[in-house]
Design a protein around this motif. Structure first.
Motif, PDB file in Angstrom:
ATOM      1  N   TRP A 142       0.794  -1.224  -0.102  1.00  0.00           N
ATOM      2  CA  TRP A 142       0.150   0.101  -0.062  1.00  0.00           C
ATOM      3  C   TRP A 142       0.878   1.294  -0.145  1.00  0.00           C
ATOM      4  O   TRP A 142       0.730   2.281  -0.453  1.00  0.00           O
ATOM      5  CB  TRP A 142      -0.812  -0.081   1.080  1.00  0.00           C
ATOM      6  N   SER A 143       2.240   1.158   0.500  1.00  0.00           N
ATOM      7  CA  SER A 143       3.083   2.361   0.648  1.00  0.00           C
ATOM      8  C   SER A 143       3.593   2.846  -0.993  1.00  0.00           C
ATOM      9  O   SER A 143       4.096   3.780  -1.295  1.00  0.00           O
ATOM     10  CB  SER A 143       4.181   1.945   1.390  1.00  0.00           C
ATOM     11  N   VAL A 144       3.473   1.763  -1.980  1.00  0.00           N
ATOM     12  CA  VAL A 144       4.108   2.060  -3.254  1.00  0.00           C
ATOM     13  C   VAL A 144       3.192   1.810  -4.245  1.00  0.00           C
ATOM     14  O   VAL A 144       3.174   2.035  -5.646  1.00  0.00           O
ATOM     15  CB  VAL A 144       5.232   0.844  -3.509  1.00  0.00           C
ATOM     16  N   LEU A 145       1.871   1.401  -4.023  1.00  0.00           N
ATOM     17  CA  LEU A 145       0.715   1.476  -4.991  1.00  0.00           C
ATOM     18  C   LEU A 145       0.418   2.763  -5.590  1.00  0.00           C
ATOM     19  O   LEU A 145       0.301   3.693  -4.915  1.00  0.00           O
ATOM     20  CB  LEU A 145      -0.507   0.815  -4.333  1.00  0.00           C
ATOM     21  N   ASN A 146       0.268   2.701  -6.965  1.00  0.00           N
ATOM     22  CA  ASN A 146      -0.009   3.884  -7.715  1.00  0.00           C
ATOM     23  C   ASN A 146      -1.509   3.819  -8.043  1.00  0.00           C
ATOM     24  O   ASN A 146      -2.142   3.136  -8.924  1.00  0.00           O
ATOM     25  CB  ASN A 146       0.824   3.743  -9.161  1.00  0.00           C
ATOM     26  N   TRP A 147      -1.986   4.622  -6.967  1.00  0.00           N
ATOM     27  CA  TRP A 147      -3.674   4.794  -6.903  1.00  0.00           C
ATOM     28  C   TRP A 147      -4.213   5.184  -8.395  1.00  0.00           C
ATOM     29  O   TRP A 147      -5.366   5.015  -8.481  1.00  0.00           O
ATOM     30  CB  TRP A 147      -4.002   5.392  -5.640  1.00  0.00           C
ATOM     31  N   ASP A 148      -3.314   6.205  -8.858  1.00  0.00           N
ATOM     32  CA  ASP A 148      -3.724   6.890 -10.165  1.00  0.00           C
ATOM     33  C   ASP A 148      -3.902   5.822 -11.311  1.00  0.00           C
ATOM     34  O   ASP A 148      -4.825   5.703 -11.996  1.00  0.00           O
ATOM     35  CB  ASP A 148      -2.721   7.814 -10.488  1.00  0.00           C
ATOM     36  N   VAL A 149      -2.998   4.654 -11.382  1.00  0.00           N
ATOM     37  CA  VAL A 149      -2.886   3.873 -12.446  1.00  0.00           C
ATOM     38  C   VAL A 149      -4.169   2.827 -12.089  1.00  0.00           C
ATOM     39  O   VAL A 149      -4.890   2.528 -13.228  1.00  0.00           O
ATOM     40  CB  VAL A 149      -1.537   2.940 -12.437  1.00  0.00           C
ATOM     41  N   ALA A 150      -4.343   2.724 -10.819  1.00  0.00           N
ATOM     42  CA  ALA A 150      -5.281   1.473 -10.468  1.00  0.00           C
ATOM     43  C   ALA A 150      -6.787   2.236 -10.932  1.00  0.00           C
ATOM     44  O   ALA A 150      -7.572   1.451 -11.558  1.00  0.00           O
ATOM     45  CB  ALA A 150      -5.251   1.327  -8.832  1.00  0.00           C
ATOM     46  N   ALA A 151      -6.863   3.427 -10.762  1.00  0.00           N
ATOM     47  CA  ALA A 151      -8.264   4.131 -10.983  1.00  0.00           C
ATOM     48  C   ALA A 151      -8.443   4.404 -12.382  1.00  0.00           C
ATOM     49  O   ALA A 151      -9.442   4.013 -12.996  1.00  0.00           O
ATOM     50  CB  ALA A 151      -8.252   5.765 -10.393  1.00  0.00           C
ATOM     51  N   ALA A 152      -7.147   4.217 -13.279  1.00  0.00           N
ATOM     52  CA  ALA A 152      -7.321   4.511 -14.751  1.00  0.00           C
ATOM     53  C   ALA A 152      -7.789   3.034 -15.206  1.00  0.00           C
ATOM     54  O   ALA A 152      -8.579   2.808 -16.045  1.00  0.00           O
ATOM     55  CB  ALA A 152      -6.087   4.660 -15.142  1.00  0.00           C
ATOM     56  N   GLU A 153      -7.175   2.025 -14.602  1.00  0.00           N
ATOM     57  CA  GLU A 153      -7.571   0.697 -15.196  1.00  0.00           C
ATOM     58  C   GLU A 153      -8.866   0.388 -14.810  1.00  0.00           C
ATOM     59  O   GLU A 153      -9.701  -0.311 -15.409  1.00  0.00           O
ATOM     60  CB  GLU A 153      -6.865  -0.279 -14.291  1.00  0.00           C
ATOM     61  N   TRP A 154      -9.530   0.827 -13.546  1.00  0.00           N
ATOM     62  CA  TRP A 154     -10.890   0.919 -13.203  1.00  0.00           C
ATOM     63  C   TRP A 154     -11.915   1.479 -14.281  1.00  0.00           C
ATOM     64  O   TRP A 154     -12.673   0.858 -14.738  1.00  0.00           O
ATOM     65  CB  TRP A 154     -11.198   1.239 -11.791  1.00  0.00           C
ATOM     66  N   ARG A 155     -11.336   2.671 -14.476  1.00  0.00           N
ATOM     67  CA  ARG A 155     -12.426   3.257 -15.508  1.00  0.00           C
ATOM     68  C   ARG A 155     -12.349   2.594 -16.821  1.00  0.00           C
ATOM     69  O   ARG A 155     -13.303   2.653 -17.727  1.00  0.00           O
ATOM     70  CB  ARG A 155     -11.786   4.864 -15.515  1.00  0.00           C
TER      71      ARG A 155
END
Ligand code: MN
Length: 248
Positions: free
Chosen positions: A231-244
């Motif tokens: 969780w300290s290195v997860l790129n939430w922006d990329v995750a959100a882009a994958e979700w979209r």
């Protein structure tokens, strides 16, 4: 553990060697109509290529260590890429299929190379996403719209993290924990070995590699500490882009 022992240990887990020799029937069943969910910008056309990490191997320190990143990307992922290309080189009838399409249609891949494709194309696809999901900077929490989707699916963002961690710890042996989407619904799943969410019709959104090669140098047997550090290195922006992308 010495560096040399560690290198030997990790090097021993290379992907399976493959031999693609047998002539195979044409891939008539898919007819180019494969509909695996495409990872955004993954570049998964053949021949497969090992892309650079996009950040320095030590950029994730002190969370994920440099040596693990170097070996994991430069040796393990490279072996998946090389072995996948080797397995497929004598099968021009499969050349037009992306990594996603191959994994979503394994039953139509000639049996002589099916396991090699499953392990190595899967390994390539899973790792290509994994590197993009890691970042030394970036958002440390999901964007509002993605957070709302996680709350709707799991009750809270923390509840999602708990479920995801349980999937990571519950996977016996080697495999992956995933946040994935199917038909617009989010789910936490896990896959063995290098199987991909796309094999079951899911789009991968967040993936955590729980093979020992991903964490043993720094965390040894403490997979839970590794999963927590993710969780300290997860790129939430990329995750959100994958979700979209999975929703569109
Ligand atoms: Mn790995």
């Amino acid at each position: 553990m010495s560096r040399r022992d560690a290198l030997r240990l990790l090097g021993g887990w290379g992907a399976a060697a493959v031999a693609a020799t047998a002539a195979s029937p044409a891939l008539a069943a898919t007819g180019g109509g494969a509909t695996a969910p495409a990872a955004a910008g993954a570049g998964t056309a053949q021949p497969f290529v090992l892309a650079p990490l996009g950040y320095a191997a030590d950029a994730l320190e002190p969370h994920f260590d440099r040596l693990t990143m170097e070996i994991h990307h430069g040796r393990h992922h490279r072996a998946y890429v090389d072995n996948a290309n080797r397995a497929l080189q004598s099968h021009p009838e499969l050349r037009a299929l992306s990594a996603e399409a191959l994994m979503a249609n394994l039953a139509t891949v000639p049996e002589s190379i099916r396991m090699a494709v499953r392990n190595n194309v899967g390994g390539h696809l899973n790792h290509a996403l994994f590197w993009r999901l890691l970042t030394p900077g970036g958002a440390k929490a999901p964007s509002a719209d993605f957070a709302a989707a996680l709350v709707e699916a799991f009750g809270s963002v923390d509840a999602f993290k708990t479920r995801f961690t349980e999937a990571a710890l519950g996977r016996f042996g080697s495999g992956w924990a995933w946040l994935a989407a199917k038909n617009g619904k989010l789910a936490v799943i896990s896959t063995p070995n290098q199987d991909t969410p796309g094999m079951e019709g899911y789009a991968a959104i967040i993936g955590l590699d729980v093979w020992e090669h991903a964490y043993y140098l720094k965390f040894q047997n403490r997979r839970g500490d590794y999963a927590k550090t993710f969780w300290s290195v997860l790129n939430w922006d990329v995750a959100a882009a994958e979700w979209r992308a999975a929703r569109s």
